[in-house]
Design a protein around this motif. Structure first.
Motif, PDB file in Angstrom:
ATOM      1  N   SER A 103       0.965  -1.312   0.110  1.00  0.00           N
ATOM      2  CA  SER A 103       0.214  -0.142   0.098  1.00  0.00           C
ATOM      3  C   SER A 103       0.866   1.323  -0.003  1.00  0.00           C
ATOM      4  O   SER A 103       1.973   1.281   0.372  1.00  0.00           O
ATOM      5  CB  SER A 103      -1.090  -0.076   1.354  1.00  0.00           C
ATOM      6  OG  SER A 103      -0.108   0.302   2.339  1.00  0.00           O
ATOM      7  N   PHE A 108      -5.524  -6.328   7.251  1.00  0.00           N
ATOM      8  CA  PHE A 108      -5.500  -4.988   6.661  1.00  0.00           C
ATOM      9  C   PHE A 108      -6.804  -4.457   6.588  1.00  0.00           C
ATOM     10  O   PHE A 108      -6.911  -3.467   6.335  1.00  0.00           O
ATOM     11  CB  PHE A 108      -4.722  -5.314   5.280  1.00  0.00           C
ATOM     12  CG  PHE A 108      -3.584  -5.949   5.173  1.00  0.00           C
ATOM     13  CD1 PHE A 108      -2.329  -5.105   5.539  1.00  0.00           C
ATOM     14  CD2 PHE A 108      -3.168  -7.204   5.204  1.00  0.00           C
ATOM     15  CE1 PHE A 108      -1.094  -5.371   5.581  1.00  0.00           C
ATOM     16  CE2 PHE A 108      -1.973  -7.699   5.316  1.00  0.00           C
ATOM     17  CZ  PHE A 108      -0.946  -6.850   5.314  1.00  0.00           C
ATOM     18  N   GLN A 131      -7.147  -2.338   9.748  1.00  0.00           N
ATOM     19  CA  GLN A 131      -5.917  -1.423  10.108  1.00  0.00           C
ATOM     20  C   GLN A 131      -6.463   0.081  10.437  1.00  0.00           C
ATOM     21  O   GLN A 131      -7.345   0.492   9.520  1.00  0.00           O
ATOM     22  CB  GLN A 131      -4.618  -1.241   8.896  1.00  0.00           C
ATOM     23  CG  GLN A 131      -5.324  -0.874   7.554  1.00  0.00           C
ATOM     24  CD  GLN A 131      -4.315  -1.289   6.692  1.00  0.00           C
ATOM     25  OE1 GLN A 131      -3.309  -1.546   7.083  1.00  0.00           O
ATOM     26  NE2 GLN A 131      -4.705  -1.424   5.317  1.00  0.00           N
ATOM     27  N   LEU A 187      -0.712  -1.430  11.751  1.00  0.00           N
ATOM     28  CA  LEU A 187      -0.081  -1.016  10.674  1.00  0.00           C
ATOM     29  C   LEU A 187       1.537  -1.371  10.804  1.00  0.00           C
ATOM     30  O   LEU A 187       2.116  -1.693   9.716  1.00  0.00           O
ATOM     31  CB  LEU A 187      -0.226   0.215  10.143  1.00  0.00           C
ATOM     32  CG  LEU A 187      -1.685   0.789   9.919  1.00  0.00           C
ATOM     33  CD1 LEU A 187      -1.768   2.192   9.204  1.00  0.00           C
ATOM     34  CD2 LEU A 187      -2.032  -0.292   8.677  1.00  0.00           C
ATOM     35  N   SER A 225       1.812  -4.807   9.954  1.00  0.00           N
ATOM     36  CA  SER A 225       1.246  -5.055   8.501  1.00  0.00           C
ATOM     37  C   SER A 225       2.831  -4.852   7.538  1.00  0.00           C
ATOM     38  O   SER A 225       3.065  -5.677   6.530  1.00  0.00           O
ATOM     39  CB  SER A 225       0.595  -3.815   7.908  1.00  0.00           C
ATOM     40  OG  SER A 225      -0.686  -3.803   8.853  1.00  0.00           O
TER      41      SER A 225
END
Lengths: 453, 1121
Positions: free
Chosen positions: B481, B549, B552, B558, B561
């Motif tokens: 992302s 996710f 999050q 995060l 992540s």
């Protein structure tokens, strides 16, 4: 032509596929599995014996911890209530959501594996390994004795049948079980031959069984021979690495209690037979933990005493009390001061054994009341046999044979764990129920027959 | 009245019939004295037969009986008209050791009868003298001709040719030729019929002493019954088999649908076959079930046979890299490791009644794949390529909440953990939120895919070849992302590694060859080889998949992540399959066919955490795991289809067996230094596994042909399995099937609209093997730390074993019918089946009083599982003109799955298995296998008045309740096609409806709703309210019965005009736009109702945040000569 073809082809097909279908067991076994042909040999038989002993060595300590928690020997100091503590305070049913089968299945595993090893030694030993057979019978009988002391009345003795499948059995009452154990110790004695080591091991176990049955005369007859043979100790060795008593969790989870649940003994007095140390705990629990270090002090090769002349003398003391003589106090003091009897702690500097000094064990004074005689004998048993898996059987005998009220024997009142994290009351349970898995899977089993002492 | 004669055991048995078939072969050679006129090899054999001396003494018996005796003693085929009165004439005969032809003459003497030979010298016909003579009346004429396939020009064998107005019928021979003699002069209509072809009528004039010649062109119809299917006992026409067998011509699918693997081809095209996919990442496997699951602990996977070789078919549970918890990778389905471009045809044997001859491992059904063979003639080639993109359609459910306003930090919303921390969070509002709908946080982007394939085939009449090579490369939808990318750069000051940006990649290459060689007239050999190689790379998204996710916000979640994208796994798979098949036909009565083959797979897994550089501040050391696995499967088959009684009985005898071995090795290290990719030392854990099993079987299958309208094939297979321990025994697997072509039955007149009516039934048994060592009592040595040194050399009993354990056995009965109407333009197939698995194996936990040192369970034959259902398929061609065609297929399938029994003491035993923390899958008698059970939520109690409901404040019911089954109750499949502009443009759509499956929407549990719903909020999301109102809420998750409509694929194809194509030196070319997963409609609250991250288990259905199936669009270009 057609017929000739069939005559030739069909047998050919059978032979061909028969050859293709041959399976070589040696090649097909998964990694790590011993070839059954090797197991079924003299070497295999002896290896099976070692397997039983290794299993007994590894699993017995957890039984000791279980009985310690169940009685006043240990207290759960963890932040989260252990399954045993949960059973003790009746916060869990013990037959349902929380499994209590650890010791139960471990002791059965030793019993079942001993049967396999005994059968294999009989087949291949041709008399050469009778002493090992004797030891295995004793180990099997002790495992069953532990089951009879910790669990309710109604214990099945299902069998893994040698070279067959298996057979489930009904639950046996405690008395039935003790009588069976008695016979197994007889077998151990008969196979012990000229081995005093295995003979005495079985004899002490048999005497303990008789004591559990209340057959004091029989027990005394056995013990007279034991104590006459000199100092004896059968130690179960285990590695300090990864063992129950040296693990990080043990040190932090279990504390040596002081007057556990009102009725408990103060094990935190300065007594060389119970050793503990203060563990500064900041993460697991809000409580201070006094961890039992009896076995760590033994160094790299610690061991638990399964049977010894100390226990034999303790039983003799109880028997002489029962017979109405005062010899019992002499027996207890002799154990404390004689210097012969130790608790197997290497490098001990605190206990000037035999001297009766300040740091040692002073001679006991005889109490004035008969009930205190019993208390004293059982207290001495508790300290001499601390963390050896005897205390639970003793507490049950106090109820069963000395007619004590369970509420005056087992811990009562509040049970605190982890500071204010968990706070509850002791329950009424004095035996562990047979795990629900037995009822689930054994078609002949329908639960405990009795949960009394 | 025409008459027909059925031959049985060398003697005609019956009957009267309106059409002559078996006797209708033209037999111009009339042999009054049973002499022979040529010296062909066949005649020599016949001569030998007729010269055989026999003795017979019969007094005052019917001629029929005498002929029976002659046939029996002479091992001859003798036919006669059973309806004619002469067969009941009583005669006496007594001869001793004279040739058969003299015996016949003696027997027929004075009866005005004569004997003649059929043209193939195969059968002696006894008939009235005048009948035969009339047929050679020289005042009449003849018709000769050839029947050919209108599309291919190849001869059509077995077509029935009848003349209207007179009773003259014959059948086309091997070369398609036929001949009818003795036809009175005049005009007739020649009616030519054959199953699978449209009936054709030709006007024909017969002149005296002349022979009219006709070429009949037959066009195929849609009926599938004319096809030949390949089984372990050889090839057989589908119409002769009493089972519903699905056949798929792969090229016809590839041309019009966006399929990239075999699972794509099978999905929605076979009633009775269901597919559940692990997820939407490239190479994700799929669970395929035929007529429902039946095994509790054993495999429910079908077995797969490719060109006679049994290939790996079980979903590959081996995942070396998962050892030690370093990570894991989901391997592609074995069935998808077969290049679809190399496949000619797939036959699906759905149940044990159809798969019985495959033996004691085939109870879950068999998929038989035949690859393309080359044809004699100039080389032909085709080339195709796909280029496409994929993406996750729609938005994700807004099940999470962001609360109030975060104070003193980055402006934003609070998360649940900050609600109680008043300093951080001002609880002034609540909004629903979904990070995956936020472009800044979304980790799902657009995937890409490409595929190339080329096939070349050809050869001479003696040696032919077909070679197919394919390559594909897919990049999945998972991406780093923007948030994670920015964070990475900010924290480490490094560029993003390219692999991390798009971590999911799947690359495959395959090469398939088939060489066919006719060594001589009687020996033909096929050699096949298939090489397959794949590389599968992906990052671990964690156990919750993308659920992690979805929840999050902007907090610690995060941070974690980021680290997930640091883990990289790769699996390399190499597969090699080869077979050699031979057909030896030197002896016509003893054709022998044999195949031997090898299937070998080698997998290598590697997992890195982190990969390359260490970016996590919490990981002090990298982790690395490696694993390798080899699996080998050797298959052999040999059979002989022995023709008996003029091919009326084909008795197949043979052997078939498979031997499998597998070896695995795993190792891991958790102290991988930064930048080190291939550690050679420092491994902490090793594990090794081995397994082997073998099955060897003998089979016998007589196929009986009653007048070409009724077929029966009883069969029997004996299997020796490789189980160790106990008495092995042979598994006996019988079967019987009947197929009655009512429309071909003499004496039954059906309305003309009915082209074909068939009734069929089948029954049979097949098995599923337990593990080879499951019977054994096994010992291991315990040398781990803690064992006293004096006891280190030890053996411990680790499994009790069960010497009485036997394979599971499935018995199935099925019946049904096939109806073709309007010259095959409308076809209906109906099947009802009842499949019962007995002796289902359960690894039941043993009571602790039976404890030993190891596994506390014993494999036991304890279960009975039933699957009962219906399959209906309707196929129609609504419009058929030169310019436009329109048609399609509608399929319906329903299945009732139930555990009917678990033991003789069923109250004592129920099997629980909690494969996830959210729901409980349970085997309970009276309910579907591995039903979903859970304690329902019965209320809430906000005890601490916090305004939110914590897990502890949810009130659960006292006991678990049944919530649904893990497999669909049924499916409806729809596919349709439309071609316009004379076929130049075609549109095809297929999809379906799946109903009755209970899916555990665990991803919803991972969201904050409903447990952490902000109770006082009036802004709770509709989703949250819906969940709160659901009766299927449980203490473990949201269990939902799912009904789903989905359009699986859509394609528009344009055939490039011939004038352009010819410039490319080819005959045809097309370009098409193809879409898959075009539309999905469901009330499912989770992500995708048909993904199942627990694909390897028999038991569980749960999405757990698996990536939904992407929608993809691609352009395909195909060209060939």
């Amino acid at each position: 032509m057609n017929r000739s073809y069939f005559k030739i082809v069909f047998p050919g097909l059978f032979v061909l596929t028969g050859m293709l279908g041959c399976s070589d067991l040696d090649q097909d076994l998964p990694a790590g599995v011993e070839n059954p042909k090797v197991v079924d040999s003299e070497f295999g038989a002896v290896s099976l014996y070692r397997g039983v002993m290794a299993m007994f060595s590894r699993r017995y300590p957890s039984y000791v911890v279980s009985t310690g928690l169940f009685t006043d020997e240990l207290h759960d100091a963890g932040q989260v209530l252990s399954q045993y503590a949960g059973l003790i305070v009746n916060s869990v049913d013990g037959r349902g959501e929380v499994s209590n089968e650890g010791s139960y299945s471990s002791l059965h595993a030793v019993r079942n594996s001993a049967d396999q090893a005994i059968a294999m030694l009989h087949r291949h030993g041709q008399g050469r390994y009778d002493h090992l057979i004797s030891e295995l019978y004793s180990v099997k009988a002790f495992s069953m004795l532990y089951l009879s002391e910790l669990y309710c009345s109604g214990i099945p003795l299902s069998t893994v049948d040698f070279e067959e499948d298996y057979t489930y059995t009904r639950g046996y009452t405690t008395v039935e079980l003790l009588n069976i154990i008695d016979h197994i110790f007889d077998s151990a004695i008969s196979f012990s031959g000229d081995s005093l080591r295995y003979n005495i091991l079985a004899s002490i176990g048999k005497a303990r069984t008789k004591m559990n049955l209340g057959l004091y005369t029989d027990a005394e007859a056995i013990l007279e021979n034991v104590v006459a043979s000199g100092t004896y100790s059968y130690n179960l060795p285990y590695s300090s690495v990864g063992s129950s008593f040296s693990s990080h969790s043990f040190l932090n989870m279990y504390t040596v209690p002081r007057n556990e649940g009102i009725n408990g003994l103060d094990f935190r007095v300065a007594d060389p037979r119970v050793r503990y140390m203060f563990v500064e705990v900041s993460t697991r629990s809000g409580d201070s933990v006094f961890s039992a270090i009896k076995y760590q002090l033994q160094g790299n090769n610690p061991s638990i005493v399964i049977a010894s002349t100390v226990e034999a003398w303790l039983m003799m003391a109880e028997l002489t009390l029962a017979s109405g003589t005062d010899e019992w106090i002499d027996i207890l003091n002799n154990l404390r001061t004689d210097g012969t009897y130790t608790v197997n702690i290497a490098g001990d500097t605190l206990w000037n054994r035999g001297l009766g000094g300040i740091d040692g064990l002073k001679p006991l004074s005889k109490p004035t009341d008969h009930s205190l005689f019993v208390d004293l004998i059982f207290k001495e048993r508790a300290f001499w046999l601390y963390l050896t898996g005897h205390r639970q059987g003793d507490l049950r005998r106090l109820i069963r044979q000395y007619e004590r009220d369970p509420n005056s024997v087992y811990p009562t009142g509040f049970y605190g764990v982890g500071g204010a994290t968990f706070y509850s009351r002791y329950g009424d349970r004095i035996v562990m129920p047979v795990p629900i898995q037995e009822e689930d899977q054994n078609p002949l089993y329908s639960g405990c027959i009795s949960e009394g002492a | 009245m025409n008459r027909t004669v059925l031959v049985w055991g060398g003697v005609a048995l019956c009957c009267i019939s309106p059409s002559v078939k078996l006797l209708s072969q033209a037999y111009p050679t009339v042999i009054q004295d049973i002499s022979l006129k040529s010296d062909s090899p066949g005649q020599n054999k016949q001569k030998e037969k007729l010269a055989k001396r026999i003795s017979i003494s019969v007094q005052d018996s019917t001629l029929k009986y005498v002929l029976y005796e002659i046939a029996r003693l002479g091992n001859l085929k003798v036919v006669y008209d059973n309806t004619d009165s002469f067969v009941r004439k009583r005669i006496s005969i007594s001869v001793d050791s004279i040739p058969i032809q003299d015996v016949l003459k003696t027997a027929l003497k004075g009866l005005d009868l004569e004997a003649s030979l059929t043209p193939d010298n195969a059968t002696v016909i006894v008939s009235r003298r005048d009948t035969v003579r009339s047929e050679v009346n020289q005042t009449k004429g003849n018709i000769t001709g050839t029947v050919i396939d209108s599309a291919t020009g190849s001869p059509v064998v077995g077509a029935t040719i009848a003349l209207s107005g007179i009773n003259k019928v014959t059948v086309s021979g091997k070369d398609g030729k036929f001949s009818i003699a003795g036809i009175p002069i005049g005009s007739y209509r020649l009616i030519v019929r054959l199953l699978g072809y449209k009936t054709q009528q030709y006007p024909v004039s017969v002149e005296a002493n002349k022979s009219a010649t006709v070429t009949v062109k037959l066009a195929t119809t849609a009926t599938a019954l004319a096809e030949v299917v390949t089984t372990v006992t050889g090839q057989q026409r589908k119409l002769e088999i009493g089972n519903s067998i699905a056949s798929i011509n792969v090229d016809s699918i590839i041309g019009i649908a966006p399929v990239s693997n075999l699972t794509d081809i099978l999905e929605n095209r076979v009633p009775g076959l269901t597919v559940q996919r692990a997820g939407g990442r490239p190479g994700d496997p799929a669970r395929i079930r035929l007529r429902g699951s039946s095994s509790i602990n054993n495999s429910n996977d079908v077995i797969i046979v490719v060109d006679g070789v049994r290939v790996e078919s079980e979903l590959n549970r081996f995942s070396a890299a998962s050892q030690g918890g370093v990570g894991s990778i989901m391997s592609a389905s074995p069935i998808d490791q077969i290049d679809i471009n190399s496949i000619e045809k797939i036959d699906i044997f759905k149940g044990p009644s159809a798969a019985a001859m495959y033996g004691s491992d085939a109870a879950n059904g068999v998929i038989v794949i035949t690859t393309k063979r080359g044809k004699a003639g100039p080389s032909k080639w085709t080339f195709s390529t796909d280029q496409g993109l994929s993406y996750i359609p729609g938005e994700f459910p807004e099940g999470t909440f962001r609360f109030g306003t975060l104070m003193g930090m980055i402006p934003g919303r609070c998360n649940v953990t900050e609600v109680g921390a008043a300093v951080l969070c001002d609880l002034d509002s609540v909004i629903s939120y979904q990070a995956l709908n936020d472009p800044y946080f979304n980790i799902l982007g657009k995937g890409r895919g490409q595929q190339y394939s080329a096939t070349v085939s050809g050869g001479s009449s003696n040696a032919r070849f077909s070679i197919t090579g394919s390559q594909s490369y897919d990049i999945g939808v998972v991406k780093l992302s923007h948030y994670l990318s920015d964070r990475f750069v900010a924290m480490y000051g490094k560029d993003i590694p390219s692999w991390m940006e798009r971590p999911d990649r799947y690359k495959t290459m395959s090469l398939s060859n088939v060489f066919s060689l006719d060594v001589n007239k009687s020996l033909a050999v096929d050699i096949t080889t298939k090489l397959y190689k794949s590389t599968q790379k992906r990052t671990s998204l964690g156990n919750g998949g993308i659920a992690h996710f979805m929840t999050q916000f902007h907090s610690d979640t995060l941070t974690a992540s980021t680290d997930r994208f640091n883990e990289s796994s790769a699996r390399n798979s190499d597969k090699f399959t080869t077979s050699i098949s031979g057909r030896w036909t030197r002896l016509e009565w003893l054709p022998i066919q044999a195949t031997i083959g090898l299937d070998r797979t080698e997998d290598t897994d590697k997992t890195y955490l982190p990969r390359g550089i260490r970016i996590s501040t919490t990981d002090s050391a990298g982790k690395y795991a490696i694993g390798r696995a080899h699996r080998n499967s050797i298959t052999y088959t040999a059979n002989s289809a022995i023709p008996l009684f003029s091919n009326r009985i084909i008795t197949t005898v043979g052997i078939n067996g498979t031997s499998n071995t597998s070896q695995g090795f795993n190792a891991r290290t958790t102290s991988l230094p930064p930048g080190v990719d291939e550690p050679t030392t420092g491994f902490q854990d090793f594990s090794r596994s081995e397994d082997s099993r073998s099955i060897n079987g003998w089979f016998l299958e007589p196929r009986l042909n009653f007048n070409s309208s009724l077929f029966a094939s009883p069969g029997f297979r004996l299997d020796q399995n490789g189980l160790q321990g106990g008495k092995a025994g042979l598994m006996r697997l019988p079967k019987l099937n009947l197929s009655w072509l009512v429309s071909e039955q003499d004496g039954i007149a059906l309305p003309e609209v009915i082209t074909l009516l068939r009734l069929r039934m089948a029954a049979g048994s097949a098995g599923v093997q337990p593990g080879i060592q499951d019977r054994l009592r096994l010992y291991r040595s315990d040398t781990t730390a803690g064992v006293p040194s004096q006891y280190l050399s030890n053996f411990m009993l680790t499994t009790i074993g069960n010497s009485k354990l036997k394979p599971e056995r499935s018995t199935e009965y099925e019946w049904g019918g096939d109806l073709d109407l309007f010259d095959g333009r409308l076809g209906i197939e109906f099947t009802q089946y009842n499949k019962v698995r007995r002796d289902a194996i359960v690894n039941i936990p043993i009571a602790p009083s039976l404890s030993i040192s190891g596994s506390a369970s014993v494999f036991t034959n304890i279960g009975v599982i039933k699957n009962y259902g219906n399959e209906i398929s309707v196929r129609g061609s609504v419009i058929e003109t030169e310019a436009i065609t329109f048609g399609g297929t509608l399929g319906f399938y329903n299945n009732l799955n139930k555990v009917t029994k678990l033991s003789t003491n069923s109250n004592k035993f129920s099997l629980n298995q909690s494969t996830t923390s959210r729901t409980v899958s349970r085997v309970v008698a009276g309910y579907p296998l591995w039903g979903v059970w859970a304690r329902p939520i019965v209320g809430y109690n906000d005890a601490d008045n916090s305004g939110s409901i914590s897990t502890e404040e949810v009130i659960l019911g006292d006991s678990t309740v049944y919530l649904g089954q893990p497999e669909p109750k049924g499916t409806i499949n729809i596919s349709s096609y439309l071609t316009v502009l004379s076929g130049r443009v075609s549109l095809s759509i297929d999809g379906g409806f799946t109903y009755g499956m209970s899916q555990t929407a665990q991803v919803m549990s991972n969201l904050n709703s409903p447990f952490n719903t902000y109770a006082n909020s009036e802004q709770a999301s509709p989703l949250s309210q819906a969940i709160a109102a659901s009766m299927n809420r449980t203490g473990y998750g949201v269990v939902q019965q799912v009904d789903t409509w989905r359009i699986n694929s859509m394609s528009v194809r344009y055939m490039i005009p011939q004038n352009i194509v010819s410039k490319l030196n080819s005959r045809s070319a097309s370009v098409s736009l193809q879409g898959s997963n075009v539309l999905m409609k469901s009330k499912y609250m989770g992500l995708d109702p048909n993904v199942n991250s627990r694909i390897y288990d028999n038991s569980q259905v749960a999405d757990e945040g698996a990536i939904p199936l992407p929608r993809s669009w691609s352009i395909r270009f195909t060209i060939g000569n």
